[in-house]
Design a protein around this motif. Structure first.
Motif, mmCIF file in Angstrom:
data_model
loop_
_atom_site.group_PDB
_atom_site.id
_atom_site.type_symbol
_atom_site.label_atom_id
_atom_site.label_comp_id
_atom_site.label_asym_id
_atom_site.label_seq_id
_atom_site.Cartn_x
_atom_site.Cartn_y
_atom_site.Cartn_z
ATOM 1 N N VAL A 134 53.386 43.943 46.442
ATOM 2 C CA VAL A 134 53.251 45.399 46.490
ATOM 3 C C VAL A 134 52.336 45.740 47.663
ATOM 4 O O VAL A 134 51.493 44.924 48.056
ATOM 5 N N PRO A 135 52.464 46.930 48.244
ATOM 6 C CA PRO A 135 51.621 47.275 49.386
ATOM 7 C C PRO A 135 50.174 47.530 48.974
ATOM 8 O O PRO A 135 49.897 47.891 47.824
ATOM 9 N N VAL A 136 49.254 47.342 49.931
ATOM 10 C CA VAL A 136 47.876 47.732 49.667
ATOM 11 C C VAL A 136 47.854 49.231 49.388
ATOM 12 O O VAL A 136 48.657 49.998 49.927
ATOM 13 N N GLY A 137 46.930 49.643 48.509
ATOM 14 C CA GLY A 137 46.893 51.032 48.055
ATOM 15 C C GLY A 137 47.619 51.244 46.747
ATOM 16 O O GLY A 137 47.475 52.304 46.117
ATOM 17 N N THR A 138 48.399 50.257 46.306
ATOM 18 C CA THR A 138 49.042 50.330 44.994
ATOM 19 C C THR A 138 47.973 50.410 43.908
ATOM 20 O O THR A 138 46.922 49.777 44.008
ATOM 21 N N VAL A 139 48.247 51.184 42.866
ATOM 22 C CA VAL A 139 47.331 51.271 41.728
ATOM 23 C C VAL A 139 47.968 50.542 40.549
ATOM 24 O O VAL A 139 49.107 50.828 40.166
ATOM 25 N N VAL A 140 47.229 49.584 40.000
ATOM 26 C CA VAL A 140 47.715 48.762 38.891
ATOM 27 C C VAL A 140 46.906 49.089 37.641
ATOM 28 O O VAL A 140 45.670 49.127 37.688
ATOM 29 N N VAL A 141 47.602 49.325 36.542
ATOM 30 C CA VAL A 141 46.950 49.592 35.257
ATOM 31 C C VAL A 141 47.337 48.447 34.319
ATOM 32 O O VAL A 141 48.393 48.481 33.687
ATOM 33 N N PRO A 142 46.523 47.402 34.223
ATOM 34 C CA PRO A 142 46.930 46.210 33.478
ATOM 35 C C PRO A 142 46.923 46.445 31.967
ATOM 36 O O PRO A 142 46.064 47.149 31.444
ATOM 37 N N LYS A 143 47.877 45.824 31.309
ATOM 38 C CA LYS A 143 47.927 45.907 29.849
ATOM 39 C C LYS A 143 46.932 44.942 29.212
ATOM 40 O O LYS A 143 46.519 45.121 28.057
ATOM 41 N N ALA A 144 46.548 43.892 29.971
ATOM 42 C CA ALA A 144 45.682 42.852 29.417
ATOM 43 C C ALA A 144 45.035 42.097 30.571
ATOM 44 O O ALA A 144 45.405 42.255 31.741
ATOM 45 N N SER A 145 44.066 41.243 30.216
ATOM 46 C CA SER A 145 43.352 40.470 31.231
ATOM 47 C C SER A 145 43.034 39.079 30.691
ATOM 48 O O SER A 145 42.813 38.907 29.485
ATOM 49 N N ILE A 146 43.024 38.097 31.601
ATOM 50 C CA ILE A 146 42.550 36.757 31.275
ATOM 51 C C ILE A 146 41.316 36.464 32.126
ATOM 52 O O ILE A 146 41.112 37.070 33.170
ATOM 53 N N ALA A 147 40.480 35.543 31.658
ATOM 54 C CA ALA A 147 39.322 35.096 32.430
ATOM 55 C C ALA A 147 39.653 33.781 33.122
ATOM 56 O O ALA A 147 40.249 32.878 32.523
ATOM 57 N N VAL A 148 39.270 33.675 34.395
ATOM 58 C CA VAL A 148 39.403 32.437 35.162
ATOM 59 C C VAL A 148 37.998 32.004 35.553
ATOM 60 O O VAL A 148 37.290 32.737 36.251
ATOM 61 N N THR A 149 37.587 30.822 35.092
ATOM 62 C CA THR A 149 36.201 30.391 35.299
ATOM 63 C C THR A 149 36.153 28.984 35.879
ATOM 64 O O THR A 149 36.974 28.117 35.557
ATOM 65 N N ARG A 150 35.188 28.773 36.724
ATOM 66 C CA ARG A 150 34.940 27.449 37.306
ATOM 67 C C ARG A 150 34.494 26.502 36.193
ATOM 68 O O ARG A 150 33.626 26.835 35.388
ATOM 69 N N ASN A 151 35.061 25.320 36.160
ATOM 70 C CA ASN A 151 34.734 24.329 35.143
ATOM 71 C C ASN A 151 33.616 23.424 35.672
ATOM 72 O O ASN A 151 33.851 22.552 36.501
ATOM 73 N N TYR A 152 32.422 23.632 35.179
ATOM 74 C CA TYR A 152 31.274 22.894 35.701
ATOM 75 C C TYR A 152 31.279 21.420 35.286
ATOM 76 O O TYR A 152 30.501 20.622 35.823
ATOM 77 N N ASP A 153 32.162 21.030 34.386
ATOM 78 C CA ASP A 153 32.291 19.622 34.017
ATOM 79 C C ASP A 153 33.214 18.848 34.966
ATOM 80 O O ASP A 153 33.273 17.620 34.903
ATOM 81 N N PHE A 154 33.941 19.552 35.803
ATOM 82 C CA PHE A 154 34.789 18.905 36.800
ATOM 83 C C PHE A 154 33.905 18.327 37.912
ATOM 84 O O PHE A 154 32.903 18.927 38.308
ATOM 85 N N ASP A 155 34.288 17.160 38.436
ATOM 86 C CA ASP A 155 33.536 16.535 39.521
ATOM 87 C C ASP A 155 34.017 17.112 40.855
ATOM 88 O O ASP A 155 34.993 16.640 41.447
ATOM 89 N N PHE A 156 33.326 18.157 41.314
ATOM 90 C CA PHE A 156 33.739 18.823 42.544
ATOM 91 C C PHE A 156 33.392 18.009 43.792
ATOM 92 O O PHE A 156 33.909 18.287 44.874
ATOM 93 N N VAL A 157 32.539 17.022 43.672
ATOM 94 C CA VAL A 157 32.167 16.204 44.830
ATOM 95 C C VAL A 157 33.298 15.235 45.184
ATOM 96 O O VAL A 157 33.760 15.175 46.330
#
Length: 360
Positions: free
Chosen positions: A116-139
């Protein structure tokens, strides 16, 4: 001495101001727009009625609250900055300053994950959380864990969601050609960078994050950082009237003092509200009060085309969506016994206000 903290569990000053937002009862209304930037808050506040003069408070933690009336109905506009922690401060501290129902619309910017083009307005019906997993070995990248975790979806209030969509459609200027998209899913991340799949010099292991999310959630449309937490707190808040003491042993630590714009004096309400009782008569509300929440999101950045919105487009979209959300809120019914008390509040209209009213 008014800045002295009186409760370490839920910090307030001696004059009953909450710790981070700096508010007390009578300074925030039941109908609320929350957004990220003070400039957007002041822009939307320009639509408020001239009487009474809108009340403005900025806390030393960076939260700005503007409370007044729109078409005669009390509303608040609260700028909270970015991220889940600030959204948490906002919902919890405002909730403790209010009797009755709390109706919140989050109006913010987002990244678009669909074409969709920038400037589009989105009204979400729901949301999920995306979080960094600190137990993952990022090194090393060698781990039995996934680098990012996703939650189950939490849903917006369906009636408020519909009210926002209807208001956006009803008020859209003829000069605005970008679409309104609803009934999609939002993802709220705990980082602007790693948890949204952006590439930096850090070993974030997120190159396939957006593809994975899109494959798992076919209706995913936007990325931002606040909506999930607001919807989550609204959906899980269930509270009955209680008889908590208004007295607590004072502590020795000083609070930060809010800055109150001098055009309007602060609230004169000095009691801590029992949030689950009526403002008049203090009777337990049946059914208990609710937090009802929804969101409208302006696509500032397209993650598919890499386009970014221009300042001119931002001004046009913010002006339209700000007024549309105000219209949705003032048209959203809250029964009179589920509203915060007007007497002593910053939105109270006094005889002196009426005598000074100047026609527009």
């Amino acid at each position: 001495m008014k800045n002295r903290i009186v409760d370490a569990n839920f910090p307030r000053t001696l004059d009953q101001r909450v710790y981070h937002l700096g508010l007390r009862a009578g300074e925030v209304a039941n109908r609320i727009i929350t957004l990220g930037t003070p400039s957007r808050a002041h822009g939307i506040a320009s639509y408020l009625d001239p009487t009474p003069t809108p009340f403005t408070l900025t806390s030393e933690r960076g939260f700005t609250t503007i409370t007044g009336r729109y078409k005669g109905v009390p509303v608040s506009i609260v700028s909270i900055g970015m991220g889940h922690p600030n959204a948490d401060f906002f919902v919890r501290e405002v909730r403790e300053c209010l009797n009755g129902d709390m109706v919140v619309v989050r109006l913010g910017s987002c990244g678009g994950l669909i074409d969709v083009p920038v400037g589009t307005v989105v009204v979400p019906k729901a949301s999920i959380a995306v979080t960094r997993n600190y137990d993952f070995d990022f090194v090393t990248g060698h781990s039995e864990e996934q680098p990012y975790r996703t939650s189950k979806p939490v849903f917006a209030d369906s009636d408020l969601h519909r009210a926002v969509v209807d208001s956006l459609n009803r008020t859209r200027p003829s000069s605005v050609a970008t679409p309104i998209v609803d009934h999609t899913l939002n993802a709220s991340a705990d980082s602007f960078y790693s948890s949204q799949g952006r590439q930096t010099s850090f070993p974030d292991h997120n190159a396939d994050l957006i593809d994975r999310l899109m494959s798992e959630h076919k209706d995913l449309a936007t990325f931002e950082m606040e909506t999930f937490h607001i919807l989550h707190l609204a959906s899980c808040w269930h509270f009955e009237a209680h008889g908590a003491s208004k007295e607590a042993p004072p502590l020795t630590r000083d609070a930060t003092a809010p800055s109150i714009y001098p055009a309007h004096p602060p609230s004169t309400q000095s009691d801590i509200p029992d949030v689950a009782t009526s403002a008049v008569g203090h009777k337990p509300l049946r059914p208990p009060p609710r937090i009802r929440a929804a969101a409208a999101q302006m696509v500032f950045a397209s993650r598919t085309s890499q386009d970014f919105i221009t300042p001119q487009e931002v001004a046009s979209i913010e002006a339209w969506t700000g007024r549309a959300v105000l219209e949705a809120l003032v048209g959203f019914e809250i029964e009179s016994d589920r509203l915060h008390e007007e007497s002593g509040s910053v939105w109270e209209i006094k005889e002196s206000d009426l005598s000074q009213r100047v026609p527009r």
